[in-house]
Design a protein around this motif. Structure first.
Motif, PDB file in Angstrom:
ATOM      1  N   GLN B   1     -34.563 120.124  60.432  1.00  0.00           N
ATOM      2  CA  GLN B   1     -33.286 119.868  59.782  1.00  0.00           C
ATOM      3  C   GLN B   1     -32.133 120.517  60.549  1.00  0.00           C
ATOM      4  OE1 GLN B   1     -33.170 120.245  55.494  1.00  0.00           O
ATOM      5  NE2 GLN B   1     -35.347 120.682  55.432  1.00  0.00           N
ATOM      6  N   GLN B   2     -32.464 121.466  61.392  1.00  0.00           N
ATOM      7  CA  GLN B   2     -31.430 122.202  62.103  1.00  0.00           C
ATOM      8  C   GLN B   2     -30.767 121.310  63.155  1.00  0.00           C
ATOM      9  OE1 GLN B   2     -32.929 125.520  64.426  1.00  0.00           O
ATOM     10  NE2 GLN B   2     -31.106 126.714  63.975  1.00  0.00           N
ATOM     11  N   PRO B   3     -29.435 121.242  63.172  1.00  0.00           N
ATOM     12  CA  PRO B   3     -28.759 120.480  64.225  1.00  0.00           C
ATOM     13  C   PRO B   3     -29.082 121.062  65.600  1.00  0.00           C
ATOM     14  CG  PRO B   3     -27.245 121.007  62.442  1.00  0.00           C
ATOM     15  CD  PRO B   3     -28.496 121.784  62.181  1.00  0.00           C
ATOM     16  N   VAL B   4     -29.135 120.183  66.586  1.00  0.00           N
ATOM     17  CA  VAL B   4     -29.477 120.595  67.946  1.00  0.00           C
ATOM     18  C   VAL B   4     -28.220 120.653  68.805  1.00  0.00           C
ATOM     19  CG1 VAL B   4     -30.795 119.989  70.003  1.00  0.00           C
ATOM     20  CG2 VAL B   4     -31.780 119.600  67.743  1.00  0.00           C
ATOM     21  N   GLN B   5     -28.057 121.752  69.503  1.00  0.00           N
ATOM     22  CA  GLN B   5     -26.896 121.919  70.375  1.00  0.00           C
ATOM     23  C   GLN B   5     -27.310 121.882  71.834  1.00  0.00           C
ATOM     24  OE1 GLN B   5     -24.985 125.255  67.515  1.00  0.00           O
ATOM     25  NE2 GLN B   5     -23.966 125.074  69.495  1.00  0.00           N
ATOM     26  N   SER B   6     -26.380 121.419  72.673  1.00  0.00           N
ATOM     27  CA  SER B   6     -26.581 121.474  74.121  1.00  0.00           C
ATOM     28  C   SER B   6     -25.242 121.726  74.797  1.00  0.00           C
ATOM     29  CB  SER B   6     -27.186 120.159  74.620  1.00  0.00           C
ATOM     30  OG  SER B   6     -26.296 119.078  74.390  1.00  0.00           O
ATOM     31  N   PRO B   7     -25.218 122.481  75.896  1.00  0.00           N
ATOM     32  CA  PRO B   7     -26.359 123.174  76.473  1.00  0.00           C
ATOM     33  C   PRO B   7     -26.732 124.414  75.655  1.00  0.00           C
ATOM     34  CG  PRO B   7     -24.376 123.776  77.643  1.00  0.00           C
ATOM     35  CD  PRO B   7     -23.964 122.753  76.634  1.00  0.00           C
ATOM     36  N   GLN B   8     -27.835 125.038  76.003  1.00  0.00           N
ATOM     37  CA  GLN B   8     -28.236 126.274  75.321  1.00  0.00           C
ATOM     38  C   GLN B   8     -27.369 127.436  75.778  1.00  0.00           C
ATOM     39  OE1 GLN B   8     -32.523 126.456  76.220  1.00  0.00           O
ATOM     40  NE2 GLN B   8     -32.847 126.443  74.012  1.00  0.00           N
ATOM     41  N   ALA B   9     -26.990 127.402  77.046  1.00  0.00           N
ATOM     42  CA  ALA B   9     -26.183 128.478  77.600  1.00  0.00           C
ATOM     43  C   ALA B   9     -25.310 127.936  78.716  1.00  0.00           C
ATOM     44  CB  ALA B   9     -27.069 129.601  78.125  1.00  0.00           C
ATOM     45  N   VAL B  10     -24.142 128.545  78.871  1.00  0.00           N
ATOM     46  CA  VAL B  10     -23.246 128.132  79.944  1.00  0.00           C
ATOM     47  C   VAL B  10     -22.433 129.334  80.395  1.00  0.00           C
ATOM     48  CG1 VAL B  10     -21.523 127.349  78.265  1.00  0.00           C
ATOM     49  CG2 VAL B  10     -21.454 126.489  80.600  1.00  0.00           C
ATOM     50  N   ILE B  11     -22.229 129.407  81.696  1.00  0.00           N
ATOM     51  CA  ILE B  11     -21.404 130.470  82.275  1.00  0.00           C
ATOM     52  C   ILE B  11     -20.196 129.818  82.948  1.00  0.00           C
ATOM     53  CG2 ILE B  11     -21.294 132.369  83.949  1.00  0.00           C
ATOM     54  CD1 ILE B  11     -24.318 132.727  83.546  1.00  0.00           C
ATOM     55  N   LEU B  12     -19.025 130.297  82.607  1.00  0.00           N
ATOM     56  CA  LEU B  12     -17.793 129.732  83.147  1.00  0.00           C
ATOM     57  C   LEU B  12     -16.977 130.812  83.830  1.00  0.00           C
ATOM     58  CD1 LEU B  12     -16.445 127.817  80.011  1.00  0.00           C
ATOM     59  CD2 LEU B  12     -17.698 126.822  81.926  1.00  0.00           C
ATOM     60  N   ARG B  13     -16.181 130.392  84.786  1.00  0.00           N
ATOM     61  CA  ARG B  13     -15.160 131.293  85.323  1.00  0.00           C
ATOM     62  C   ARG B  13     -13.897 131.082  84.494  1.00  0.00           C
ATOM     63  NH1 ARG B  13     -16.422 134.185  89.488  1.00  0.00           N
ATOM     64  NH2 ARG B  13     -18.111 133.544  90.870  1.00  0.00           N
ATOM     65  N   GLU B  14     -13.111 132.095  84.375  1.00  0.00           N
ATOM     66  CA  GLU B  14     -11.835 131.979  83.647  1.00  0.00           C
ATOM     67  C   GLU B  14     -11.072 130.751  84.121  1.00  0.00           C
ATOM     68  OE1 GLU B  14     -10.081 135.998  84.169  1.00  0.00           O
ATOM     69  OE2 GLU B  14      -9.091 135.569  82.260  1.00  0.00           O
ATOM     70  N   GLY B  15     -10.556 129.988  83.167  1.00  0.00           N
ATOM     71  CA  GLY B  15      -9.765 128.820  83.517  1.00  0.00           C
ATOM     72  C   GLY B  15     -10.561 127.524  83.560  1.00  0.00           C
ATOM     73  N   GLU B  16     -11.900 127.629  83.577  1.00  0.00           N
ATOM     74  CA  GLU B  16     -12.710 126.410  83.611  1.00  0.00           C
ATOM     75  C   GLU B  16     -12.884 125.834  82.205  1.00  0.00           C
ATOM     76  OE1 GLU B  16     -16.343 127.577  85.611  1.00  0.00           O
ATOM     77  OE2 GLU B  16     -15.504 127.027  87.571  1.00  0.00           O
ATOM     78  N   ASP B  17     -13.312 124.588  82.159  1.00  0.00           N
ATOM     79  CA  ASP B  17     -13.504 123.885  80.891  1.00  0.00           C
ATOM     80  C   ASP B  17     -14.991 123.777  80.557  1.00  0.00           C
ATOM     81  OD1 ASP B  17     -10.964 121.387  81.759  1.00  0.00           O
ATOM     82  OD2 ASP B  17     -10.787 123.491  81.158  1.00  0.00           O
ATOM     83  N   ALA B  18     -15.275 123.576  79.273  1.00  0.00           N
ATOM     84  CA  ALA B  18     -16.664 123.382  78.841  1.00  0.00           C
ATOM     85  C   ALA B  18     -16.710 122.462  77.631  1.00  0.00           C
ATOM     86  CB  ALA B  18     -17.309 124.725  78.496  1.00  0.00           C
ATOM     87  N   VAL B  19     -17.845 121.801  77.477  1.00  0.00           N
ATOM     88  CA  VAL B  19     -18.094 120.960  76.308  1.00  0.00           C
ATOM     89  C   VAL B  19     -19.428 121.364  75.705  1.00  0.00           C
ATOM     90  CG1 VAL B  19     -18.417 118.630  75.421  1.00  0.00           C
ATOM     91  CG2 VAL B  19     -16.860 119.028  77.339  1.00  0.00           C
ATOM     92  N   ILE B  20     -19.435 121.556  74.397  1.00  0.00           N
ATOM     93  CA  ILE B  20     -20.669 121.878  73.680  1.00  0.00           C
ATOM     94  C   ILE B  20     -20.936 120.746  72.703  1.00  0.00           C
ATOM     95  CG2 ILE B  20     -21.818 123.497  72.128  1.00  0.00           C
ATOM     96  CD1 ILE B  20     -19.931 125.672  73.223  1.00  0.00           C
ATOM     97  N   ASN B  21     -22.149 120.244  72.728  1.00  0.00           N
ATOM     98  CA  ASN B  21     -22.511 119.115  71.883  1.00  0.00           C
ATOM     99  C   ASN B  21     -23.434 119.533  70.750  1.00  0.00           C
ATOM    100  OD1 ASN B  21     -21.181 117.037  73.549  1.00  0.00           O
ATOM    101  ND2 ASN B  21     -22.725 117.613  75.058  1.00  0.00           N
ATOM    102  N   CYS B  22     -23.336 118.802  69.651  1.00  0.00           N
ATOM    103  CA  CYS B  22     -24.126 119.108  68.460  1.00  0.00           C
ATOM    104  C   CYS B  22     -24.542 117.792  67.822  1.00  0.00           C
ATOM    105  CB  CYS B  22     -23.257 119.916  67.498  1.00  0.00           C
ATOM    106  SG  CYS B  22     -23.994 120.242  65.892  1.00  0.00           S
ATOM    107  N   SER B  23     -25.827 117.639  67.515  1.00  0.00           N
ATOM    108  CA  SER B  23     -26.262 116.405  66.881  1.00  0.00           C
ATOM    109  C   SER B  23     -27.232 116.699  65.753  1.00  0.00           C
ATOM    110  CB  SER B  23     -26.918 115.466  67.904  1.00  0.00           C
ATOM    111  OG  SER B  23     -28.092 116.046  68.405  1.00  0.00           O
ATOM    112  N   SER B  24     -27.186 115.817  64.748  1.00  0.00           N
ATOM    113  CA  SER B  24     -28.000 116.012  63.557  1.00  0.00           C
ATOM    114  C   SER B  24     -28.797 114.753  63.271  1.00  0.00           C
ATOM    115  CB  SER B  24     -27.098 116.321  62.366  1.00  0.00           C
ATOM    116  OG  SER B  24     -27.827 116.284  61.160  1.00  0.00           O
ATOM    117  N   SER B  25     -29.948 114.950  62.657  1.00  0.00           N
ATOM    118  CA  SER B  25     -30.764 113.794  62.259  1.00  0.00           C
ATOM    119  C   SER B  25     -30.458 113.366  60.817  1.00  0.00           C
ATOM    120  CB  SER B  25     -32.254 114.145  62.380  1.00  0.00           C
ATOM    121  OG  SER B  25     -32.546 115.265  61.577  1.00  0.00           O
ATOM    122  N   LYS B  26     -29.591 114.132  60.145  1.00  0.00           N
ATOM    123  CA  LYS B  26     -29.294 113.829  58.745  1.00  0.00           C
ATOM    124  C   LYS B  26     -27.857 113.352  58.589  1.00  0.00           C
ATOM    125  CE  LYS B  26     -30.958 116.844  55.681  1.00  0.00           C
ATOM    126  NZ  LYS B  26     -32.223 116.322  55.132  1.00  0.00           N
ATOM    127  N   ALA B  27     -27.629 112.587  57.519  1.00  0.00           N
ATOM    128  CA  ALA B  27     -26.274 112.139  57.206  1.00  0.00           C
ATOM    129  C   ALA B  27     -25.402 113.346  56.860  1.00  0.00           C
ATOM    130  CB  ALA B  27     -26.313 111.169  56.023  1.00  0.00           C
TER     131      ALA B  27
END
Lengths: 116, 110
Positions: B1-27
């Protein structure tokens, strides 16, 4: 109070001992959740109250876990005959309404339980 | 039931961008995003209610695709203070259950 207050902040229990963890939500908040967060893991849902009614307790891991909120404000999570796998941070969260539309849940700082 | 996130970990330098995704199997009824720093409680960032809704919070914004039961968190021009573990959280239609995602550890380095 201004925030969600949990006590004690830290608790060390000998295996087999009973413990009681307290959560004092923001005054007037209807919804109250309990979560268990093991080291390096995300919070896992334990139980949910709307006022004094426990509407969902599907996340309680065993019948050793019991939660109550008798007057719809302060809640207590009780763990009987503690075992080592119960060691975790126990988080409490509250919100003004059952399904928040603008503000999320406010979390307390948690109680870190260590069973030795 | 737990939503799944990706990536698990990310390292950025100051000023860089990132996207974190989250998906669920339930409504879903809503999606929340929280940030948790080590040893501290999760802190609410934003909530999205409607499919397709987008929101912004400083340089952090998010979108919610209700049909796909997915949400994404966008961090732009990252700052050192953005470091922490990010969790999505999803409310069921009844509101009786609120589940955190698996978490994404974000580290911003100078």
């Amino acid at each position: 109070g201004a925030g969600v207050s949990q006590s004690p902040r830290y608790k060390v229990a000998k295996r087999g001992q009973d413990v009681a963890l307290r959560c004092d939500p923001i005054s007037g908040h209807v919804s109250l959740f309990w979560y268990q967060q093991a080291l390096g893991q995300g919070p896992e849902f334990l139980t949910y109250f709307q006022n004094e009614a426990q509407l969902d307790k599907s996340g309680l891991p065993s019948d050793r876990f019991f939660a109550e909120r008798p007057e719809g404000s302060v809640s207590t999570l009780k763990i009987q005959r503690t075992q080592q796998e119960d060691s975790a941070v126990y988080l409490c969260a509250s919100s003004l309404v059952g399904r928040p539309t603008q503000h999320g849940y406010t979390f307390g700082s948690g109680t870190r339980l260590t069973v030795v | 039931q737990q939503p799944v996130q990706s990536p698990q970990a990310v390292i950025l330098r100051e000023g860089e961008d990132a996207v974190i995704n989250c998906s669920s199997s339930k409504a879903l009824y809503s999606v929340h995003w929280y940030r948790q720093k080590h040893g501290e409680a999760p802190v609410f960032l934003m909530i999205l209610l409607k499919g397709g809704e987008q929101k912004g919070h400083e340089k952090i914004s998010a979108s919610f695709n209700e049909k796909k039961q997915q949400s994404s968190l966008y961090l732009t021009a990252s700052q050192l203070s953005y470091s922490g573990t990010y969790f999505c959280g999803m409310t069921s239609n009844t509101g009786n259950q609120f589940y955190f995602g698996t978490g994404t550890s974000l580290t911003v380095i100078p």
